[in-house]
Scaffold this motif. Sequence first.
Motif, PDB file in Angstrom:
ATOM      1  N   ALA A   1       3.125   1.616  10.118  1.00  0.00           N
ATOM      2  CA  ALA A   1       1.683   2.288  10.285  1.00  0.00           C
ATOM      3  C   ALA A   1       1.828   3.555  10.022  1.00  0.00           C
ATOM      4  CB  ALA A   1       0.878   2.067  11.405  1.00  0.00           C
ATOM      5  N   ALA A   2       2.955   4.034  10.696  1.00  0.00           N
ATOM      6  CA  ALA A   2       3.323   5.590  10.320  1.00  0.00           C
ATOM      7  C   ALA A   2       3.673   5.875   9.232  1.00  0.00           C
ATOM      8  CB  ALA A   2       4.481   6.001  11.493  1.00  0.00           C
ATOM      9  N   ALA A   3       4.495   5.123   8.670  1.00  0.00           N
ATOM     10  CA  ALA A   3       4.816   5.302   7.012  1.00  0.00           C
ATOM     11  C   ALA A   3       3.808   5.314   6.125  1.00  0.00           C
ATOM     12  CB  ALA A   3       5.728   4.147   6.516  1.00  0.00           C
TER      13      ALA A   3
ATOM     14  N   MET B   1       0.808  -1.268   0.018  1.00  0.00           N
ATOM     15  CA  MET B   1      -0.003  -0.048  -0.019  1.00  0.00           C
ATOM     16  C   MET B   1       0.785   1.334  -0.098  1.00  0.00           C
ATOM     17  SD  MET B   1      -3.240  -1.094   2.456  1.00  0.00           S
ATOM     18  CE  MET B   1      -4.306   0.475   2.003  1.00  0.00           C
ATOM     19  N   MET B   2       1.950   1.324   0.611  1.00  0.00           N
ATOM     20  CA  MET B   2       2.934   2.321   0.694  1.00  0.00           C
ATOM     21  C   MET B   2       3.261   2.657  -0.791  1.00  0.00           C
ATOM     22  SD  MET B   2       5.325   2.569   3.950  1.00  0.00           S
ATOM     23  CE  MET B   2       6.267   1.243   3.843  1.00  0.00           C
ATOM     24  N   ARG B   3       3.678   1.548  -1.378  1.00  0.00           N
ATOM     25  CA  ARG B   3       4.146   1.881  -2.807  1.00  0.00           C
ATOM     26  C   ARG B   3       3.020   2.592  -3.838  1.00  0.00           C
ATOM     27  NH1 ARG B   3       7.170  -2.983  -1.424  1.00  0.00           N
ATOM     28  NH2 ARG B   3       5.243  -4.279  -2.148  1.00  0.00           N
ATOM     29  N   LEU B   4       1.853   1.922  -3.330  1.00  0.00           N
ATOM     30  CA  LEU B   4       0.687   2.027  -4.503  1.00  0.00           C
ATOM     31  C   LEU B   4       0.388   3.763  -4.153  1.00  0.00           C
ATOM     32  CD1 LEU B   4      -1.604   1.515  -6.349  1.00  0.00           C
ATOM     33  CD2 LEU B   4      -2.916   0.804  -4.459  1.00  0.00           C
TER      34      LEU B   4
ATOM     35  N   VAL C   1      12.637   9.488   6.641  1.00  0.00           N
ATOM     36  CA  VAL C   1      13.407   8.302   6.680  1.00  0.00           C
ATOM     37  C   VAL C   1      12.785   7.823   8.141  1.00  0.00           C
ATOM     38  CG1 VAL C   1      15.112   7.166   7.691  1.00  0.00           C
ATOM     39  CG2 VAL C   1      15.513   8.635   5.595  1.00  0.00           C
ATOM     40  N   LEU C   2      12.161   6.350   7.840  1.00  0.00           N
ATOM     41  CA  LEU C   2      11.481   5.621   9.245  1.00  0.00           C
ATOM     42  C   LEU C   2      12.215   4.530   9.579  1.00  0.00           C
ATOM     43  CD1 LEU C   2       8.810   6.918   6.933  1.00  0.00           C
ATOM     44  CD2 LEU C   2       7.949   6.787   9.051  1.00  0.00           C
ATOM     45  N   SER C   3      12.377   4.284  10.448  1.00  0.00           N
ATOM     46  CA  SER C   3      12.912   2.958  11.157  1.00  0.00           C
ATOM     47  C   SER C   3      12.664   2.943  12.624  1.00  0.00           C
ATOM     48  CB  SER C   3      14.530   3.060  10.852  1.00  0.00           C
ATOM     49  OG  SER C   3      15.286   1.984  11.029  1.00  0.00           O
TER      50      SER C   3
END
Length: 297
Positions: free
Chosen positions: A196-198, A167-170, A181-183
Amino acid sequence: MKTRYPIRAVAKIAGLSPDTLRAWERRYQAVVPERSERGRLYGPEHIERLLLLNQLVQRGHAIGGIASRSDEELRVLLSRQHSQSVSVPTPPADMLDPMLAAIENFDTLRASDELSRLAAALSPRDLVYQVVVPLMREVGIRWHNGTLAIAQEHLVSQMLRTLLGNMMRLFRPLNPAMTMVLSTPAGESHEFGILAAAMLASLAGVDPVYLGPNLPAREIADAARRTSAKVVALSITFWSKTTQEELNALAAAMPEGAELWVGGEGSADLDLTLLGHSTIRIKDLPALETECRRWRN
């Protein structure tokens, strides 16, 4: 070759019926899809616009009054409303029961089918708040109580990681306000919160660079520098001395002018006052959405 989607798939993603989508096109030219022998075909730019329009209609706007506005005007209008309040949808009490029953029985196919059904029926934001977050919480409780095994927790992890990654890619924004940047820091292996945050950041107009969990501070800082990220977001589940040390090291290595956002249940126990950097404590996911929209505005 650009990816194109049929009308039924796009209607589900945007939270509309195919009849409503056709009416918006015919009466208001809300979007202008391509035509082929197979019928209407839509690209990611059409999906993003339909999501914007539908969110505004759900907040009381008439489609006839907003259909002619540009995407940027729609984002500004939506940001103004979000800045006033960020609502969190409440899921029906029994929504997750079929999926949890399948997980308890190690019925991977049934659990995946149920998750796919909910993903098709809900908007991406509602999916995060009504399915992903409650499911993470319930699985965590049952694992802690001993009613779910580690293998079952891993089953859920894989399902959600695949779903949210796709879904992030879509829904990656076409004109993002900034890159984030998320990690999670070294020693922190729980990634549901940051996934979920991303997803929510992407829906709020941010370009997420998701690195996965359990990364050393120098790797996170290097990724932020290479991507010219304006924000680094971390999720922390449990406090530990190692986590505090990693956070201090990351703050010292951050690119100049970038902000550090720290959230998760364990963030309340961290000392952010001595970091000497632009650091924001994110108390929950709605607060993250609000900060993302600050950048959009």
